[in-house]
Design a protein around this motif. Structure first.
Motif, PDB file in Angstrom:
ATOM      1  N   THR D 100      36.739   3.341  52.395  1.00 42.81           N
ATOM      2  CA  THR D 100      36.489   4.322  53.252  1.00 42.81           C
ATOM      3  C   THR D 100      37.573   3.872  54.486  1.00 42.81           C
ATOM      4  O   THR D 100      37.959   4.690  55.164  1.00 42.81           O
ATOM      5  CB  THR D 100      34.976   4.112  53.697  1.00 42.81           C
ATOM      6  N   ILE D 101      37.470   2.432  55.094  1.00 44.09           N
ATOM      7  CA  ILE D 101      38.246   2.205  55.942  1.00 44.09           C
ATOM      8  C   ILE D 101      39.760   2.271  55.558  1.00 44.09           C
ATOM      9  O   ILE D 101      40.325   2.708  56.555  1.00 44.09           O
ATOM     10  CB  ILE D 101      38.067   0.422  56.091  1.00 44.09           C
ATOM     11  N   LYS D 102      40.070   2.165  54.258  1.00 38.13           N
ATOM     12  CA  LYS D 102      41.607   2.472  53.846  1.00 38.13           C
ATOM     13  C   LYS D 102      41.823   3.620  53.883  1.00 38.13           C
ATOM     14  O   LYS D 102      43.093   4.225  54.498  1.00 38.13           O
ATOM     15  CB  LYS D 102      41.464   1.973  52.403  1.00 38.13           C
ATOM     16  N   GLU D 103      40.912   4.728  53.647  1.00 34.69           N
ATOM     17  CA  GLU D 103      41.139   6.271  53.859  1.00 34.69           C
ATOM     18  C   GLU D 103      41.517   6.359  55.043  1.00 34.69           C
ATOM     19  O   GLU D 103      42.401   7.150  55.439  1.00 34.69           O
ATOM     20  CB  GLU D 103      39.862   7.011  53.123  1.00 34.69           C
ATOM     21  N   LEU D 104      40.598   5.985  56.097  1.00 31.66           N
ATOM     22  CA  LEU D 104      40.607   6.419  57.366  1.00 31.66           C
ATOM     23  C   LEU D 104      42.012   5.836  58.042  1.00 31.66           C
ATOM     24  O   LEU D 104      42.517   6.403  58.804  1.00 31.66           O
ATOM     25  CB  LEU D 104      39.424   6.015  58.350  1.00 31.66           C
TER      26      LEU D 104
END
Lengths: 148, 148, 148, 148, 148, 148, 148, 148, 148, 148
Positions: D100-104
């Motif tokens: 999730t952090i990577k996507e954001l």
């Protein structure tokens, strides 16, 4: 200064030498049995009074008192998968019944976990016609997944 | 033929689709709740009657019946250390309290183990002023180390 | 039925194909951005309404809806130590600063943990003369070690 | 000469014995709290002045000064997956929210990473009607993938 | 106090120096050969009488007596997969014949296990025209999977 | 062509469906029970006659015959440490008694190993007042360390 | 949709079938050779123009174009320690010279790292009397440890 | 006698205490900088002259001389995947670009490897408008796969 | 008493200090070169005469004699995958040619193994126009898979 | 396109079905036996002529030809420690004799390695009064550690 692990070994040694029991130590501290055992093995910090009372009955010195009071870095297993059979059986329970416990927590409580922090455990002995039984009760607050 | 793992996934899917619960399935089988859940997830073999009754209420076919009856190769965790938080907390309990449980079993029973074979477990919900609590009871026969 | 992992891949694919953003999807669901992203990647269950709204804007079918609603078995890393550099840096932060964070939690709160269950996170962008900065805020309830 | 790890243990011991806090030590050094803690635990080199000021208030000798000044070989976790619950929760955040952090980060900044070198962190306490909260802020420069 | 591992090394050393055999030690203790060997290597606790008799014939002191009496944390292999060829062959037997043994236990007894707690083993020498043979007999109580 | 693993699964499936036993299959092949089981599970190559006789009674086709005849790449455990409890107990025996077995082999035979190649095993059932017992006999040629 | 890994395999296959070289592909894209190779193997995202130009010369379809454009989850080794000898030698360089490189970076630049993000590499061939040599140049921006 | 690892730590300590640099030590030995550093860290054997010259300028004794001359058992990383960020970035390069380097070696040289034995490396500093850069050059003889 | 590992280190040290060679030590013992080296490194037990002869020429004391005579627990690698390049190349041979060797043993001998117990090895030097070559010959008795 | 692994399986299958031997295949290719086996198992690239000749005698199609010609990513073991006994014995040789081989290479050649690239191996059968023996000869060029 002793590490909490070394203090734990000193505690077990003194307890054996003096013929004490974990129950006796818990009575001295007026604290729950399993908590007392865990704390003396180095997995919980003790208050100054508790550490001194324990060290006194165990005839151990101030370095043990200091170690018992210190904040632990928790984790008591030597390997990710424990080798001692008495401990391994609980890992096996997790291997066989882990997803079962998860399903039942979700069915009875919704999406969340049993806290291992707001938590207590008991180890009891129950007589049974088929032979005495070990009853371990894990009792933790339900924590619901909750965004903020 | 389906593996027991695949049958377990089919069970979860059908249960969700049909709005069933593990409790309802246990009632249909007239079997303990946790045993039923574990068996339907593939960790215990079912009798022909149980497998057929379960498949019938889940509207699943004979391949699932066959898989539910088969002898399992047990072990339900994908990794040695589980990643799912609901399951991980029980691993954490083992990390923090494993040696405590071992010490108390030895103090109360002598040298031996809690059986994970002659064993049952319950997952209960207990209301508490501080919030509802998950109570997991592990109940296994004590087996004493005994040479032959 | 799709697994939640497969549904997550379908979501990423559709999002790219349709030129959507996670922000747009969060707006559609009227839900926090990071929660929405995590849920669509399969780490949180969605309500029926959320799953249908998301599938509708992503032009995905009922199998994705069903998967998005399902209870996850959480854990999104392929390896215990992540290899992707964008994710690895957070593992590195844990390697370098893990004990620092632990010391400061204990100093400011006492013996306990930051909950990862009663928890939210944000990923923000902050302009700075030295170049734009990634600001990740982890915000979880403090849980005190408490025996029962 | 002491290793930085041994010096870190001596620091924690002295800090406990003298009733000091990390905040107090940070004030003495006039340095950020988390940086000070990390440096005293052996994860950053200190200047001669800092090392001497810290050793002086901690009543530690020149071998600690020398160790605090030395270049660290960083990495503070004993196992790839940490066992201490206070630290584990951050690993769990990575397991559940890493992608999730990577996507954001990619959505808000493009292809790149949050630096863990040009980086700072804070551990704060926030009062909340639902109970006090731990707020950890990770703040690193965005580094864009850039060929040469 | 010595650990049981250290006591085991002292036993092996004294046994070699004095030209004793495990058989001789078992005779002194009037106990089974394999049990005696395992106990002296630290895998079983001894009674006070046994520990003193063993220490006496081995000309070892009270610290060894104390260690031999202590409750063991069992597990004698240095690695999960043993490297010593004499021990590895038994691991290889498990790799090649583990599922065979499982199938035959289930065929002859039903769903359950061979206990490793209510258990004994023998290592024998059998003469054979093709050369002498090692015969290891594992003999454990059958435990049937039984819910509670 | 089927792998030997896939052929083994087909064998177990057919055996269950036809209500056969490993003993019956061994009788058909006129071969030892444990060898037959291991070979049908894919750990030994069969002769053409054996493979055809087995496939015939199991009502399986020529692809299974071909697989049963093929040279195996041996190793039947999915993990280095087995998770199935019936198999795990034998790993536990190795953990607890491995060095004991090694000591006794060296005492009775000198420096060498029990062969796992010139080797046979039996799984037997022994009635006992304390309950039926599993008796596994490992019988391998002694191989002395010998330089060339 | 293809994963980037699958697209990478399709690229290698087409390149071989069509007798193309990485150099030729880099010329078509007017991009650095190593960057082109890495991107076509799935470790960097390509722009729409680049992906279409590459797919066109490789005679591959729109699914490959889409995959080449997608954001990668980086990490191209199948095991933590690579087994292929051509790749392993670089791991060996790290095993033998890793601390040497670290010492020299600190001596020449101070406390910090070579960026692997703001980074380029070249693989060159150098003729030498002792035989041709592989020269790999790693060229990354120095990032100084800097608190915020 | 000191191990080469212990001698390496003594070297680093003395070098820091005396304010020496690796460059200065290389000048004293009249040897390449990176080779000197690696040898003093214990990864290469030194000649008697080199070891004595190094020990002399570092004011270390004959035990260090002896250790520096000894044949090393090479391998300087504490873990298979390094945790120190300065070293990790090179592992990351391998994770992201390993197969790229392999493809380019095969394209430019054919089937073979870059030797890590007939090999040298340099760590250089290059000024650049975008900030100073670390340039690491790996230079090894090409070895072609060749049967005998 | 010294462990065999410690005795091995003492042997290497003395051999270097006295300018001896493994060949010289083998001549003194009138034993094969590789066997002598392995035994002095702790992987084989020596007879009293051999141990005393070796200790005498190495000018080592009775504790080394005792250690050299002791039964080894074999296994000389620090990691499952060796890091030292000289040893690693043999692991690489296994990675690349292991299944080749297996196929050829089966083709030339049938189903079985090369014994590593009834076994000898030689390390030779062969001059060759292309440069000197290392020739390692592994010579073990063929053991046929044989049931009982 | 087939992977080289899949092509290798197709080769083994066809070889068995057609009653061919590795020797026969080597004769067809007029290439060394072990090289031929390794190449057909996917560990070496073949020339177009070799691949076509092999496929022709094995009655396999152009996809196998293409796979046999492709550049391999080498590494043929499924696990870091092999489980198949025929292959394991060679790993055991490395465990027991690895440091012995290293010592003898250094004594006979100086600091360096046996190349596994400029390398050949043979598997031979030697008759012996004590039973036939497997003789594996590893023959690689000595490579001296040489800085640039």
């Amino acid at each position: 200064m002793l590490t909490k692990m070394e203090a734990g070994r000193a505690v077990v040694e003194a307890k054996t030498r003096l013929g004490l029991t974990w129950q006796k130590l818990a009575d001295v501290l007026d604290a729950p049995l399993a908590w007392t055992t865990a704390a003396l093995l180095g997995q919980h910090p003790m208050s100054a009074e508790q550490a001194e009372a324990a060290a006194s009955v165990l005839e151990l010195g101030p370095d043990v008192v200091e170690a018992l009071r210190a904040q632990p870095s928790r984790g008591a297993l030597e390997d990710a998968v424990p080798t001692d059979p008495t401990i391994y059986r609980f890992y096996e329970v997790l291997q066989v019944y882990g997803p079962t416990i998860k399903e039942l927590i979700h069915e009875k409580f919704g999406d969340g976990i049993m806290s291992a922090i707001n938590f207590k455990l008991d180890v009891d002995r129950r007589e049974d016609p088929g032979g005495e039984r070990v009853v371990v009760t894990l009792d933790g607050k339900f924590l619901k997944y909750q965004w903020g």
